[in-house]
Design a protein around this motif. Structure first.
Motif, PDB file in Angstrom:
ATOM      1  N   GLU A  28     -48.166   2.364 -21.449  1.00 50.71           N
ATOM      2  CA  GLU A  28     -47.111   2.581 -20.273  1.00 50.71           C
ATOM      3  C   GLU A  28     -47.338   1.436 -18.675  1.00 50.71           C
ATOM      4  OE1 GLU A  28     -46.609   6.356 -16.411  1.00 50.71           O
ATOM      5  OE2 GLU A  28     -47.818   6.230 -19.035  1.00 50.71           O
ATOM      6  N   VAL A  29     -49.283   0.809 -18.607  1.00 52.01           N
ATOM      7  CA  VAL A  29     -49.475   0.762 -17.184  1.00 52.01           C
ATOM      8  C   VAL A  29     -49.799  -0.960 -17.777  1.00 52.01           C
ATOM      9  CG1 VAL A  29     -51.891   0.231 -16.290  1.00 52.01           C
ATOM     10  CG2 VAL A  29     -51.495   2.655 -17.261  1.00 52.01           C
ATOM     11  N   PHE A  30     -49.545  -0.929 -18.835  1.00 53.76           N
ATOM     12  CA  PHE A  30     -49.239  -2.677 -18.811  1.00 53.76           C
ATOM     13  C   PHE A  30     -47.924  -3.359 -18.813  1.00 53.76           C
ATOM     14  CE2 PHE A  30     -53.177  -2.416 -22.865  1.00 53.76           C
ATOM     15  CZ  PHE A  30     -53.871  -2.511 -21.323  1.00 53.76           C
ATOM     16  N   ASN A  31     -46.798  -2.337 -19.620  1.00 53.45           N
ATOM     17  CA  ASN A  31     -45.304  -2.902 -18.922  1.00 53.45           C
ATOM     18  C   ASN A  31     -45.172  -2.387 -17.312  1.00 53.45           C
ATOM     19  OD1 ASN A  31     -44.192  -3.938 -21.722  1.00 53.45           O
ATOM     20  ND2 ASN A  31     -43.539  -1.661 -22.120  1.00 53.45           N
ATOM     21  N   LYS A  32     -45.753  -1.659 -16.609  1.00 57.48           N
ATOM     22  CA  LYS A  32     -45.977  -1.705 -15.146  1.00 57.48           C
ATOM     23  C   LYS A  32     -46.096  -2.497 -14.576  1.00 57.48           C
ATOM     24  CE  LYS A  32     -45.670   1.587 -11.896  1.00 57.48           C
ATOM     25  NZ  LYS A  32     -46.255   2.136 -10.789  1.00 57.48           N
ATOM     26  N   ALA A  33     -47.333  -3.197 -14.917  1.00 53.77           N
ATOM     27  CA  ALA A  33     -48.444  -3.822 -14.416  1.00 53.77           C
ATOM     28  C   ALA A  33     -47.646  -5.340 -14.690  1.00 53.77           C
ATOM     29  CB  ALA A  33     -49.705  -4.141 -14.523  1.00 53.77           C
ATOM     30  N   GLY A  34     -47.221  -6.131 -15.701  1.00 56.04           N
ATOM     31  CA  GLY A  34     -46.766  -6.704 -16.319  1.00 56.04           C
ATOM     32  C   GLY A  34     -45.450  -7.248 -15.446  1.00 56.04           C
ATOM     33  N   LYS A  35     -44.507  -6.447 -14.995  1.00 57.60           N
ATOM     34  CA  LYS A  35     -43.018  -6.735 -14.604  1.00 57.60           C
ATOM     35  C   LYS A  35     -44.148  -7.058 -13.302  1.00 57.60           C
ATOM     36  CE  LYS A  35     -38.446  -4.872 -13.369  1.00 57.60           C
ATOM     37  NZ  LYS A  35     -38.817  -5.024 -11.953  1.00 57.60           N
ATOM     38  N   GLN A  36     -44.657  -6.220 -12.210  1.00 60.27           N
ATOM     39  CA  GLN A  36     -45.010  -7.129 -11.453  1.00 60.27           C
ATOM     40  C   GLN A  36     -46.001  -8.464 -11.441  1.00 60.27           C
ATOM     41  OE1 GLN A  36     -47.647  -4.434  -9.031  1.00 60.27           O
ATOM     42  NE2 GLN A  36     -48.088  -5.640  -7.683  1.00 60.27           N
ATOM     43  N   PHE A  37     -46.991  -8.358 -12.086  1.00 58.21           N
ATOM     44  CA  PHE A  37     -47.191 -10.370 -12.377  1.00 58.21           C
ATOM     45  C   PHE A  37     -45.909 -10.901 -12.383  1.00 58.21           C
ATOM     46  CE2 PHE A  37     -51.387  -7.909 -13.299  1.00 58.21           C
ATOM     47  CZ  PHE A  37     -51.825  -8.917 -12.953  1.00 58.21           C
ATOM     48  N   ALA A  38     -44.859 -10.528 -13.689  1.00 59.68           N
ATOM     49  CA  ALA A  38     -43.882 -11.805 -14.379  1.00 59.68           C
ATOM     50  C   ALA A  38     -43.330 -12.300 -12.846  1.00 59.68           C
ATOM     51  CB  ALA A  38     -43.055 -10.599 -14.703  1.00 59.68           C
ATOM     52  N   GLU A  39     -42.604 -11.499 -12.051  1.00 58.77           N
ATOM     53  CA  GLU A  39     -41.655 -11.016 -10.633  1.00 58.77           C
ATOM     54  C   GLU A  39     -42.272 -12.098  -9.944  1.00 58.77           C
ATOM     55  OE1 GLU A  39     -41.482  -7.225  -9.366  1.00 58.77           O
ATOM     56  OE2 GLU A  39     -39.835  -6.846 -10.320  1.00 58.77           O
ATOM     57  N   ALA A  40     -43.770 -12.280 -10.432  1.00 63.71           N
ATOM     58  CA  ALA A  40     -44.927 -13.113  -9.318  1.00 63.71           C
ATOM     59  C   ALA A  40     -44.801 -14.912  -9.998  1.00 63.71           C
ATOM     60  CB  ALA A  40     -45.802 -12.772  -8.418  1.00 63.71           C
ATOM     61  N   GLY A  41     -44.215 -14.946 -10.750  1.00 63.56           N
ATOM     62  CA  GLY A  41     -44.783 -16.117 -11.359  1.00 63.56           C
ATOM     63  C   GLY A  41     -46.165 -16.241 -12.204  1.00 63.56           C
ATOM     64  N   ILE A  42     -46.260 -14.438 -12.674  1.00 62.00           N
ATOM     65  CA  ILE A  42     -47.600 -14.655 -14.205  1.00 62.00           C
ATOM     66  C   ILE A  42     -47.781 -13.882 -14.506  1.00 62.00           C
ATOM     67  CG2 ILE A  42     -50.155 -14.079 -14.033  1.00 62.00           C
ATOM     68  CD1 ILE A  42     -50.031 -15.571 -11.933  1.00 62.00           C
ATOM     69  N   SER A  43     -47.894 -15.022 -16.297  1.00 64.70           N
ATOM     70  CA  SER A  43     -47.713 -13.862 -17.401  1.00 64.70           C
ATOM     71  C   SER A  43     -48.862 -12.916 -17.460  1.00 64.70           C
ATOM     72  CB  SER A  43     -47.687 -14.977 -18.344  1.00 64.70           C
ATOM     73  OG  SER A  43     -46.702 -15.231 -18.370  1.00 64.70           O
ATOM     74  N   PHE A  44     -48.816 -11.450 -18.616  1.00 66.77           N
ATOM     75  CA  PHE A  44     -49.411 -10.665 -18.310  1.00 66.77           C
ATOM     76  C   PHE A  44     -50.437 -10.492 -19.681  1.00 66.77           C
ATOM     77  CE2 PHE A  44     -51.429  -6.387 -19.084  1.00 66.77           C
ATOM     78  CZ  PHE A  44     -52.279  -6.499 -18.633  1.00 66.77           C
TER      79      PHE A  44
END
Length: 400
Positions: free
Chosen positions: A130-146
């Motif tokens: 749950e945490v990784f999917n949510k945080a990963g989306k925020q990173f992805a929107e900034a152009g960073i892969s999580f």
């Protein structure tokens, strides 16, 4: 002379890594950093042929000064770490993103899911997803892969198919979270890192390379004596097979990690082992083998994966098919192999192009179920995709 030797070393290491870059996680340079002289440490790493780093910052100097030294000596920071606690705060993630962008990094990595002692539960893995999917989306929107760096405690059973690790891979959205595979920590619970790469191709853009002393006892706790970190190729991880599987499945970066007290001595030895691997040939040989198996099995997924979109497939009759017609003929049974023997292939590689010649002895199944034998001379042309590093079949011609 010294410059020439360094150039030759770098070229050899580049050939071994090819589409996969080899660097280090900065903790592996701790023996070189004991004097506190960051610049001399970077010079030493550069002289070893290392330019890719994991770690976005230095404890010894302000980040602006550190970044200037990295730029001066041609280092690239590929990824930096974050904690599980930080991932639960949008504001904390924004600060991490700002720092990663300052260092021009591509990836953010979380190294641990908090849990109670050795009691890692299904609730813990669900919380992680749950945490990784949510945080990963925020990173992805900034152009960073999580990425999440697993430590092996995830391989426990749960009320479902496979292990919690399988559950995690199935429920992590690959758009937002993939895995940094530490091959030592995958071997430590009794897993086969190369098989995991092939089971989940494309999910492991980065590895940590380290080998485990033969005779080490497996456990599911994510723990092992750090002195059991041995020189790559000398332990029970099977690093050569890992590197081969990595080439087949799209790994982009390898970071050497050595947690032993011998890291300063072992780092050049790790590099020497990797330099000696003929990875391109191994990966291509395996791809040819998989292609023939997919022909026999009429495996549409594998055939799609191993063939270029521009495929031109020439038969001994003179017929030429594109990718869609080739697949349709095979999957419909119009072209049906029951056995293929491709003996002693002659493989030549030049950059990102390879040609493979060999003699095929195969059995074809006719419409009435009868089997006929064909013996063909085959020429394959394969290309390696720059984005993924995969070998894909571009052209094939057969003659009797």
């Amino acid at each position: 002379m010294k410059k020439l030797a360094l150039l030759l070393f770098s070229l050899c290491l580049g050939f071994a890594a090819s589409a996969q870059e080899v660097g280090i996680i900065m903790g592996t340079a701790r023996d070189y950093m004991r004097t506190g002289d960051v610049e001399s440490t970077l010079i030493r790493l550069k002289n070893l042929g290392i330019t890719k780093l994991e770690g976005a910052g230095s404890r010894n100097m302000p980040r602006e000064e550190y970044k200037a030294l990295l730029d001066k000596y041609g280092f690239d920071v590929v990824c930096g770490g974050t904690s599980f606690e930080q991932l639960q705060s949008e504001e904390a993630i924004e600060k991490i993103i700002e720092n990663l962008k300052f260092f021009e990094a591509e990836y953010a990595v979380c190294y641990w899911i908090p849990h109670n002692g050795d009691d890692f539960t299904f609730e813990d893995i669900k919380k992680g997803v749950e945490v990784f999917n949510k945080a990963g989306k925020q990173f992805a929107e900034a152009g960073i892969s999580f990425l999440y760096h697993a430590h092996g405690y995830e391989f426990r059973v749960y009320p479902g198919p496979g292990t919690m690790y399988d559950y995690m891979l199935e429920h992590l959205d690959p758009r937002y979270c993939n895995i940094e595979m530490d091959v030592f920590w995958m071997r430590n619970p009794g897993q086969n890192p190369a098989e995991l790469m092939r089971k989940y191709p494309g999910r492991f853009p980065i590895t940590h390379l380290k080998d485990r002393m033969i005779g080490s006892v497996d456990n599911l706790n994510g723990r092992q004596d750090p002195q059991r970190n041995v020189v790559l190729g000398e332990g029970d991880v099977n690093i050569a097979e890992v590197m081969k599987a990595a080439r087949e499945t799209g790994v982009k970066y390898h970071f050497i990690e050595d947690e032993s007290s011998r890291t300063g001595v072992q780092l050049p030895m790790h590099l020497a082992f990797l330099r000696g691997l003929d990875l391109d040939r191994q990966a291509l040989d395996y791809s040819v083998e998989r292609f023939h198996k997919a022909l026999v099995d009429a495996d549409s997924v594998t055939l799609s994966y191993l063939t270029a979109e521009e495929l031109t497939y020439g038969h001994s009759s003179g017929a030429i098919e594109n990718k869609s017609i080739f697949k349709e003929a095979l999957l419909s049974g119009k072209s049906d192999f029951s056995r293929i023997d491709f003996s002693k292939p002659d493989i030549h590689i030049k950059g990102d192009v390879a040609w493979v010649r060999g003699n095929m002895d195969a059995d074809l199944v006719g419409n009435n179920g009868s089997t006929s034998n064909v013996k063909l001379k085959i020429l394959y042309v394969w290309v390696k995709e720059k984005e993924s590093g995969y070998w894909k079949l571009l052209a094939r011609q057969a003659v009797r």
